[in-house]
Each structure stands twice: as C-alpha cells, then as structure tokens.
Scaffold this active site. Structure first.
Site, PDB file in Angstrom:
ATOM      1  N   ILE A  44       0.827  -1.213   0.000  1.00 37.52           N
ATOM      2  CA  ILE A  44       0.000   0.000   0.000  1.00 37.52           C
ATOM      3  C   ILE A  44       0.862   1.265   0.000  1.00 37.52           C
ATOM      4  O   ILE A  44       0.397   2.327  -0.415  1.00 37.52           O
ATOM      5  CB  ILE A  44      -0.970  -0.037   1.217  1.00 37.52           C
ATOM      6  CG1 ILE A  44      -2.188   0.832   0.983  1.00 37.52           C
ATOM      7  CG2 ILE A  44      -0.269   0.342   2.507  1.00 37.52           C
ATOM      8  CD1 ILE A  44      -3.314   0.582   1.968  1.00 37.52           C
ATOM      9  N   ASN A  79      11.520  -8.649   6.910  1.00 37.61           N
ATOM     10  CA  ASN A  79      11.744  -8.033   8.223  1.00 37.61           C
ATOM     11  C   ASN A  79      11.174  -8.957   9.291  1.00 37.61           C
ATOM     12  O   ASN A  79      10.067  -9.490   9.132  1.00 37.61           O
ATOM     13  CB  ASN A  79      11.054  -6.671   8.273  1.00 37.61           C
ATOM     14  CG  ASN A  79      11.628  -5.701   7.265  1.00 37.61           C
ATOM     15  OD1 ASN A  79      12.831  -5.651   7.072  1.00 37.61           O
ATOM     16  ND2 ASN A  79      10.770  -4.936   6.612  1.00 37.61           N
ATOM     17  N   VAL A 114       4.005  -5.950  10.548  1.00 33.34           N
ATOM     18  CA  VAL A 114       2.823  -6.824  10.456  1.00 33.34           C
ATOM     19  C   VAL A 114       3.238  -8.247  10.840  1.00 33.34           C
ATOM     20  O   VAL A 114       4.097  -8.847  10.178  1.00 33.34           O
ATOM     21  CB  VAL A 114       2.237  -6.808   9.029  1.00 33.34           C
ATOM     22  CG1 VAL A 114       1.008  -7.713   8.953  1.00 33.34           C
ATOM     23  CG2 VAL A 114       1.867  -5.382   8.614  1.00 33.34           C
ATOM     24  N   HIS A 151       5.804 -12.275   5.677  1.00 28.56           N
ATOM     25  CA  HIS A 151       5.702 -11.715   4.322  1.00 28.56           C
ATOM     26  C   HIS A 151       7.085 -11.459   3.785  1.00 28.56           C
ATOM     27  O   HIS A 151       8.005 -11.119   4.519  1.00 28.56           O
ATOM     28  CB  HIS A 151       4.872 -10.438   4.309  1.00 28.56           C
ATOM     29  CG  HIS A 151       5.297  -9.400   5.312  1.00 28.56           C
ATOM     30  ND1 HIS A 151       4.954  -9.488   6.637  1.00 28.56           N
ATOM     31  CD2 HIS A 151       6.026  -8.270   5.176  1.00 28.56           C
ATOM     32  CE1 HIS A 151       5.451  -8.443   7.289  1.00 28.56           C
ATOM     33  NE2 HIS A 151       6.130  -7.695   6.423  1.00 28.56           N
TER      34      HIS A 151
HETATM   35  P1  5GP Z   1       6.960  -4.874   7.528  1.00 29.81           P
HETATM   36  O1  5GP Z   1       7.483  -3.605   8.145  1.00 29.81           O
HETATM   37  O2  5GP Z   1       6.077  -5.632   8.497  1.00 29.81           O
HETATM   38  O3  5GP Z   1       8.036  -5.719   6.922  1.00 29.81           O
HETATM   39  O4  5GP Z   1       6.086  -4.416   6.292  1.00 29.81           O
HETATM   40  C1  5GP Z   1       4.704  -4.329   6.296  1.00 29.81           C
HETATM   41  C2  5GP Z   1       4.303  -3.746   4.963  1.00 29.81           C
HETATM   42  O5  5GP Z   1       2.914  -3.870   4.830  1.00 29.81           O
HETATM   43  C3  5GP Z   1       4.620  -2.242   4.790  1.00 29.81           C
HETATM   44  O6  5GP Z   1       5.458  -2.070   3.659  1.00 29.81           O
HETATM   45  C4  5GP Z   1       3.256  -1.593   4.608  1.00 29.81           C
HETATM   46  O7  5GP Z   1       3.263  -0.538   3.676  1.00 29.81           O
HETATM   47  C5  5GP Z   1       2.403  -2.757   4.156  1.00 29.81           C
HETATM   48  N1  5GP Z   1       1.007  -2.661   4.533  1.00 29.81           N
HETATM   49  C6  5GP Z   1       0.503  -2.354   5.749  1.00 29.81           C
HETATM   50  N2  5GP Z   1      -0.833  -2.378   5.730  1.00 29.81           N
HETATM   51  C7  5GP Z   1      -1.190  -2.718   4.473  1.00 29.81           C
HETATM   52  C8  5GP Z   1      -2.439  -2.905   3.835  1.00 29.81           C
HETATM   53  O8  5GP Z   1      -3.520  -2.774   4.426  1.00 29.81           O
HETATM   54  N3  5GP Z   1      -2.423  -3.257   2.518  1.00 29.81           N
HETATM   55  C9  5GP Z   1      -1.258  -3.415   1.836  1.00 29.81           C
HETATM   56  N4  5GP Z   1      -1.350  -3.764   0.550  1.00 29.81           N
HETATM   57  N5  5GP Z   1      -0.051  -3.249   2.401  1.00 29.81           N
HETATM   58  C10 5GP Z   1      -0.024  -2.893   3.705  1.00 29.81           C
END
Ligand code: 5GP
Length: 120
Positions: free
Chosen positions: A36, A92, A101, A105
């Site tokens: 997003i 991460n 999150v 992922h």
């Molecule tokens: P992390 O920091 O956990 O590795 O990355 C989480 C990623 O999830 C971030 O790059 C953030 O922009 C993405 N993200 C968070 N909420 C959403 C969402 O509701 N939809 C999408 N498509 N991406 C999200």
C-alpha cells in the site's frame, strides 16, 4: 522458540477478504499483492495463507507443499513484474528486524536501481 499468531493482524484480514488488496498472483498456499506504500516502482508482498508470524516460523513449521507454493508465488511475482534487471527480497523479522505486520511476508522490491543493503 514459541510462535504466537494474532489473527487480527492486517494480512490475516486481507486473507479473510475483510480488507481489499491489489492482487498480483495467488495459488493454494500463497497470496501476492501490491504494498500500500510502495518504496519502489515494484513493491509486492508475498504472504503464505497459513498462520505463520515470521520467516523462521514458516521455515520451521510450514509443510513442504506450503513452502513450495510460497516459492512458486515468488517466482510468478518476479515474472509478472518483470524484474529482470534485479530486485531485493526482504523479510523483516520481529523487533530487531523492524517487522510491523506479524504475518510472515516477503517484500519483492525493484524496478529501479536500489541503494546499498543496509543504512543502519
Ligand atoms: P513490515 O514492516 O512488516 O516488513 O512491512 C509491512 C508492509 O505492509 C509495509 O510495507 C506496509 O506498507 C504494508 N502494509 C501495511 N498495511 C497494508 C495494507 O492494508 N495493505 C497493503 N497492501 N499493504 C499494507
């Protein structure tokens, strides 16, 4: 190590269809969708459909079929987004890895020349 999965995380809600996503690819074991807040022209997240919090959780406990399905999704994302000049895959993990999150992922980031791997 004990892995505890919170099914209220945002990617669990995406998997349940409670929140929309812009899907790039899907198979029985994985879903890939555009981030997003993209950090580059290509920024896709690949997630397993199973309840895994992190890469090390997935690598330890996911079945061979789940792991193969996940990697097949990675390959399809690379093909569909045409990152033939290269890309970066980032997972991460927890606090030191600044994971926001808590559903495993993999970020696939590319479409431009990236900077050095780490800035801190
Ligand atoms: P992390 O920091 O956990 O590795 O990355 C989480 C990623 O999830 C971030 O790059 C953030 O922009 C993405 N993200 C968070 N909420 C959403 C969402 O509701 N939809 C999408 N498509 N991406 C999200």
């Amino acid at each position: 190590m004990q892995f505890e999965y919170d099914d209220q995380n945002i990617f669990a809600k995406i998997l349940r269809g409670e929140i929309p996503n812009n899907t790039v690819y899907e198979n029985d074991h994985a879903l890939a969708f555009h981030d997003i807040q993209p950090q580059a022209p290509v920024h896709v997240l690949v997630i397993p459909k199973g309840a895994y919090v992190s890469l090390d959780h997935f690598a330890r406990d996911a079945s061979a079929a789940e792991q193969a399905g996940f990697m097949q999704a990675v390959a399809e994302v690379c093909r569909i987004t045409d990152v033939s000049d290269g890309f970066r895959a980032i997972c991460n993990t927890r606090s030191h890895g600044v994971q926001d999150v808590p559903h495993y992922h993999m970020h696939i980031i590319g479409g431009k020349q990236l900077g050095r791997m780490l800035q801190a």
